[in-house]
Write a protein that holds these residues in place. Structure first.
Motif, PDB file in Angstrom:
ATOM      1  N   LEU A 132      12.282  -3.608  11.513  1.00 35.55           N
ATOM      2  CA  LEU A 132      12.597  -4.399  10.506  1.00 35.55           C
ATOM      3  C   LEU A 132      11.493  -5.536   9.763  1.00 35.55           C
ATOM      4  O   LEU A 132      11.852  -5.196   8.590  1.00 35.55           O
ATOM      5  N   VAL A 133      11.129  -6.374  10.795  1.00 40.40           N
ATOM      6  CA  VAL A 133      10.023  -6.954   9.692  1.00 40.40           C
ATOM      7  C   VAL A 133       9.122  -6.851   9.108  1.00 40.40           C
ATOM      8  O   VAL A 133       8.281  -6.832   7.815  1.00 40.40           O
ATOM      9  N   VAL A 134       8.136  -5.517   9.605  1.00 42.53           N
ATOM     10  CA  VAL A 134       6.833  -5.258   9.665  1.00 42.53           C
ATOM     11  C   VAL A 134       7.940  -4.565   8.450  1.00 42.53           C
ATOM     12  O   VAL A 134       6.958  -4.573   6.887  1.00 42.53           O
ATOM     13  N   LEU A 135       8.431  -2.970   8.844  1.00 41.99           N
ATOM     14  CA  LEU A 135       8.918  -2.541   7.007  1.00 41.99           C
ATOM     15  C   LEU A 135       9.567  -3.633   5.921  1.00 41.99           C
ATOM     16  O   LEU A 135       8.801  -2.863   4.919  1.00 41.99           O
ATOM     17  N   LEU A 136      10.335  -4.570   5.822  1.00 42.22           N
ATOM     18  CA  LEU A 136       9.969  -5.241   4.619  1.00 42.22           C
ATOM     19  C   LEU A 136       8.721  -5.938   4.230  1.00 42.22           C
ATOM     20  O   LEU A 136       8.850  -6.056   2.745  1.00 42.22           O
ATOM     21  N   LEU A 137       8.063  -6.674   5.085  1.00 41.30           N
ATOM     22  CA  LEU A 137       6.814  -6.903   4.690  1.00 41.30           C
ATOM     23  C   LEU A 137       5.952  -5.847   4.211  1.00 41.30           C
ATOM     24  O   LEU A 137       5.373  -6.134   3.217  1.00 41.30           O
ATOM     25  N   LEU A 138       5.804  -4.588   4.348  1.00 40.09           N
ATOM     26  CA  LEU A 138       5.382  -3.657   4.138  1.00 40.09           C
ATOM     27  C   LEU A 138       5.523  -3.433   2.459  1.00 40.09           C
ATOM     28  O   LEU A 138       5.356  -3.002   1.788  1.00 40.09           O
ATOM     29  N   ARG A 139       7.040  -3.196   2.832  1.00 40.00           N
ATOM     30  CA  ARG A 139       8.026  -2.968   1.141  1.00 40.00           C
ATOM     31  C   ARG A 139       7.217  -3.918   0.274  1.00 40.00           C
ATOM     32  O   ARG A 139       6.688  -3.385  -0.730  1.00 40.00           O
ATOM     33  N   SER A 140       7.350  -4.805   0.852  1.00 37.64           N
ATOM     34  CA  SER A 140       6.904  -6.583  -0.504  1.00 37.64           C
ATOM     35  C   SER A 140       6.039  -5.878  -0.361  1.00 37.64           C
ATOM     36  O   SER A 140       5.511  -6.709  -1.683  1.00 37.64           O
ATOM     37  N   GLU A 141       4.458  -5.408   0.461  1.00 37.57           N
ATOM     38  CA  GLU A 141       3.152  -6.122  -0.121  1.00 37.57           C
ATOM     39  C   GLU A 141       2.772  -4.230  -0.394  1.00 37.57           C
ATOM     40  O   GLU A 141       1.850  -3.753  -0.374  1.00 37.57           O
ATOM     41  N   ARG A 142       3.369  -3.566  -0.975  1.00 38.77           N
ATOM     42  CA  ARG A 142       3.586  -2.302  -1.693  1.00 38.77           C
ATOM     43  C   ARG A 142       2.717  -1.782  -2.371  1.00 38.77           C
ATOM     44  O   ARG A 142       1.616  -0.776  -3.195  1.00 38.77           O
ATOM     45  N   ALA A 143       2.922  -2.670  -3.761  1.00 39.04           N
ATOM     46  CA  ALA A 143       2.060  -2.864  -5.232  1.00 39.04           C
ATOM     47  C   ALA A 143       0.836  -3.668  -4.704  1.00 39.04           C
ATOM     48  O   ALA A 143      -0.737  -3.079  -5.045  1.00 39.04           O
ATOM     49  N   LYS A 144       0.199  -3.881  -3.693  1.00 39.97           N
ATOM     50  CA  LYS A 144      -0.764  -4.635  -3.546  1.00 39.97           C
ATOM     51  C   LYS A 144      -1.683  -3.771  -2.781  1.00 39.97           C
ATOM     52  O   LYS A 144      -2.667  -3.179  -3.078  1.00 39.97           O
ATOM     53  N   ALA A 145      -0.677  -3.065  -1.811  1.00 40.50           N
ATOM     54  CA  ALA A 145      -1.564  -1.686  -0.943  1.00 40.50           C
ATOM     55  C   ALA A 145      -2.026  -0.510  -2.391  1.00 40.50           C
ATOM     56  O   ALA A 145      -3.102  -0.280  -2.038  1.00 40.50           O
ATOM     57  N   VAL A 146      -1.404  -0.244  -3.095  1.00 40.10           N
ATOM     58  CA  VAL A 146      -1.607   0.356  -4.360  1.00 40.10           C
ATOM     59  C   VAL A 146      -2.805  -0.397  -4.811  1.00 40.10           C
ATOM     60  O   VAL A 146      -3.321   1.014  -5.446  1.00 40.10           O
ATOM     61  N   ASN A 147      -2.242  -1.211  -5.510  1.00 36.24           N
ATOM     62  CA  ASN A 147      -3.439  -1.416  -6.433  1.00 36.24           C
ATOM     63  C   ASN A 147      -5.398  -1.912  -5.677  1.00 36.24           C
ATOM     64  O   ASN A 147      -6.318  -2.337  -5.900  1.00 36.24           O
ATOM     65  N   ALA A 148      -4.806  -2.128  -4.017  1.00 32.38           N
ATOM     66  CA  ALA A 148      -6.050  -1.791  -3.500  1.00 32.38           C
ATOM     67  C   ALA A 148      -7.105  -0.893  -3.307  1.00 32.38           C
ATOM     68  O   ALA A 148      -8.062  -1.266  -3.403  1.00 32.38           O
ATOM     69  N   MET A 149      -6.961   0.457  -4.204  1.00 31.17           N
ATOM     70  CA  MET A 149      -7.608   1.806  -4.080  1.00 31.17           C
ATOM     71  C   MET A 149      -8.773   0.927  -5.681  1.00 31.17           C
ATOM     72  O   MET A 149      -9.333   1.725  -5.669  1.00 31.17           O
ATOM     73  N   PHE A 150      -8.164   0.571  -6.689  1.00 28.78           N
ATOM     74  CA  PHE A 150      -8.612   0.058  -7.834  1.00 28.78           C
ATOM     75  C   PHE A 150      -9.394  -1.027  -7.210  1.00 28.78           C
ATOM     76  O   PHE A 150     -10.094  -1.519  -8.997  1.00 28.78           O
ATOM     77  N   VAL A 151      -9.770  -2.186  -6.836  1.00 27.95           N
ATOM     78  CA  VAL A 151     -10.876  -3.208  -6.812  1.00 27.95           C
ATOM     79  C   VAL A 151     -11.919  -3.020  -6.113  1.00 27.95           C
ATOM     80  O   VAL A 151     -12.132  -2.243  -5.769  1.00 27.95           O
ATOM     81  N   ASP A 152     -12.626  -3.646  -6.232  1.00 26.84           N
ATOM     82  CA  ASP A 152     -14.621  -3.961  -5.613  1.00 26.84           C
ATOM     83  C   ASP A 152     -13.353  -4.272  -3.737  1.00 26.84           C
ATOM     84  O   ASP A 152     -12.741  -5.030  -3.452  1.00 26.84           O
ATOM     85  N   PRO A 153     -14.234  -2.939  -3.366  1.00 35.26           N
ATOM     86  CA  PRO A 153     -14.368  -2.720  -1.629  1.00 35.26           C
ATOM     87  C   PRO A 153     -14.445  -4.360  -0.755  1.00 35.26           C
ATOM     88  O   PRO A 153     -14.293  -4.245   0.225  1.00 35.26           O
ATOM     89  N   GLY A 154     -15.731  -5.227  -1.833  1.00 39.24           N
ATOM     90  CA  GLY A 154     -15.481  -5.961  -1.208  1.00 39.24           C
ATOM     91  C   GLY A 154     -14.606  -7.039  -0.556  1.00 39.24           C
ATOM     92  O   GLY A 154     -15.104  -8.004  -0.343  1.00 39.24           O
TER      93      GLY A 154
END
Length: 354
Positions: free
Chosen positions: A160-182
């Protein structure tokens, strides 16, 4: 708890001796969840303090291998071995501190629960540890049910904790595809730190409950029946019948030694049959008369008989005999308050013997 609720009648708390024996045998309360929780905390500390700098150093040292793979000579097996050794050494410098932190936290969690103790019996082979029947009982018995319940709670809470945390970080995960790999390592590290922190918070309640359960289960396993408490008391304090018999034998020996000393007396003061005190006065031995024996009723009669057999004077003085019997001690000189009364008797005896 009523006595009938325990199938073995063990309704009494364990005695200090029982607890001490259990600890000496290595039977101590231990929570398996505490080292796991400590390892999670150790991982959080490692991620916060060691991984960021270590990962950067690891990336810098391995980047030439990835950027210029042709710059390394691999003409023989020796070259490959050198490259593997250098890579392994670099990875070890990154992993070893992390592993040491995890091991230190897990070890501290075990040591803080109980004082370390070397018990050879705990490592000796036992059939119950490999017996299928005993294993079946551990799995499906009450301890096994509690362990299963803890495992289910851990899986549900962590999921439950992992699911809630990943849902809150979903936007960062999507935006990570467009940021500098570094910037990805830093992003992954921050998410990992938050994830481990959330997991450690979720498992605190389980660990606290397991600590309490482990101690309660240990105390329950040491409980004793009333008969066991009585038997232990007899072992520690001694059987009352045996102790009474020993006291009786000791009194008999003391009485016999006392009566054997009557033949050395100077005078016996009696009352006339109820009390008798045998005194010896030799100025070279003691400054005051010495009490050799004293007794009442049958012992008093026996003292008188021995005195008469050996020609020792028996003086009847009821108040003095009773007072000496109450106050004077055998093998000690008479108290000072009796000097005058006893001196008059001795003076009378010495004058008569002349």
């Amino acid at each position: 708890m009523a006595e009938g609720t325990d199938p073995e009648g063990r309704t009494e708390a364990a005695s200090e001796r029982r607890v001490r024996q259990a600890v000496e045998k290595g039977d101590v309360p231990f929570s398996r969840e505490a080292p796991v929780f400590a390892s999670i905390l150790g991982l959080l500390v490692a991620l916060s303090l060691l991984v960021r700098e270590g990962a950067g150093r690891l990336a810098r040292e391995l980047s030439p291998l990835l950027d210029r793979p042709r710059g390394f000579a691999l003409e023989s097996g020796g070259d490959a071995l050198v490259l593997l050794r250098a890579t392994a050494l670099t990875a070890a410098r990154f992993l070893v501190p992390v592993l040491l932190v995890l091991a230190a936290f897990g070890l501290c969690a075990s040591l803080l629960q109980n004082v370390p103790r070397l018990v050879s019996g705990r490592i000796a082979p036992k059939w119950s540890r490999v017996s299928p029947a005993a294993g079946w009982g551990r799995i499906f018995g009450r301890p096994g049910q509690v362990e299963f319940l803890k495992a289910v709670l851990k899986v549900l809470s962590v999921s439950l904790v992992v699911l809630l945390l990943l849902r809150s970080e979903r936007a960062k995960a999507v935006n990570a595809m467009f940021v500098d790999p570094g910037q990805l390592p830093e992003l992954i590290l921050s998410i990992a730190i938050r994830l481990v922190s959330a997991v450690s918070i979720a498992t605190i309640v389980i660990v606290a409950g397991d600590l309490v359960w482990a101690r309660l289960r240990w105390q329950r396993s040491l409980r004793m029946s009333r008969q066991e408490l009585k038997d232990e008391h007899k072992q520690v304090e001694g059987d009352p019948a045996v102790k009474g018999r020993l006291r009786s034998l000791a009194k008999d020996r003391s009485r016999n030694r006392m009566l054997a000393a009557v033949n050395r007396a100077t005078v016996v003061i009696a009352n006339p049959t109820h009390f008798a005190v045998a005194l010896r006065y030799e100025p070279a031995e003691n400054p005051a008369p010495l009490v050799l024996a004293k007794g009442r009723d049958l012992i008093a009669l026996r003292i008188r008989e021995i005195a008469e057999e050996h020609g020792i004077a028996v003086i009847e003085d009821k108040p003095l005999a009773r007072s000496l019997y109450d106050v004077a001690q055998v093998d000690q000189t008479i108290p000072a308050e009796f000097y005058r009364a006893v001196a008059q008797i001795l003076f009378f005896l010495f004058a008569r013997s002349r």
